[in-house]
Design a protein around this motif. Structure first.
Motif, PDB file in Angstrom:
ATOM      1  N   TYR A   1       0.833  -1.200   0.000  1.00 23.10           N
ATOM      2  CA  TYR A   1       0.000   0.000   0.000  1.00 23.10           C
ATOM      3  C   TYR A   1       0.872   1.256   0.000  1.00 23.10           C
ATOM      4  O   TYR A   1       0.434   2.315  -0.457  1.00 23.10           O
ATOM      5  N   ILE A   2       2.101   1.158   0.472  1.00 20.29           N
ATOM      6  CA  ILE A   2       3.010   2.312   0.479  1.00 20.29           C
ATOM      7  C   ILE A   2       3.322   2.732  -0.969  1.00 20.29           C
ATOM      8  O   ILE A   2       3.369   3.918  -1.283  1.00 20.29           O
ATOM      9  N   VAL A   3       3.502   1.768  -1.851  1.00 13.05           N
ATOM     10  CA  VAL A   3       3.752   2.065  -3.261  1.00 13.05           C
ATOM     11  C   VAL A   3       2.538   2.772  -3.858  1.00 13.05           C
ATOM     12  O   VAL A   3       2.676   3.761  -4.584  1.00 13.05           O
ATOM     13  N   LEU A   4       1.341   2.301  -3.537  1.00 15.90           N
ATOM     14  CA  LEU A   4       0.117   2.935  -4.024  1.00 15.90           C
ATOM     15  C   LEU A   4      -0.001   4.363  -3.511  1.00 15.90           C
ATOM     16  O   LEU A   4      -0.324   5.280  -4.274  1.00 15.90           O
ATOM     17  N   LEU A   5       0.265   4.574  -2.227  1.00 15.92           N
ATOM     18  CA  LEU A   5       0.194   5.919  -1.665  1.00 15.92           C
ATOM     19  C   LEU A   5       1.217   6.852  -2.307  1.00 15.92           C
ATOM     20  O   LEU A   5       0.910   8.014  -2.593  1.00 15.92           O
TER      21      LEU A   5
END
Length: 71
Positions: A49-53
């Protein structure tokens, strides 16, 4: 005057049935594949989810730069 009641079918009934069956079977296969590989996903893809954010933040920054430099 424009006739809005006129029905223009872009696809035949057979094409619509095929598209519906294809979509349902594709989604079912994707759900099955994900469920089968869930253990692998949990092991190797932690905190994705860090990559998405970061991606969303990057797009927001580009949009802000475009907006402020427009004038």
């Amino acid at each position: 005057m424009i006739n809005f009641a006129k029905k223009n079918n872009m696809f035949s009934q057979g094409q619509l049935v095929f598209a519906g069956l294809f979509a349902v079977s594709f989604i079912a296969l994707m759900v099955y594949s994900y469920a089968k590989d869930k253990k692998t996903h949990d092991t190797f893809y932690k905190k994705t989810y860090i990559v998405l954010l970061c991606f969303i933040l990057f797009i927001a920054i580009l949009f802000a730069i475009k907006t402020f430099l427009k004038h």
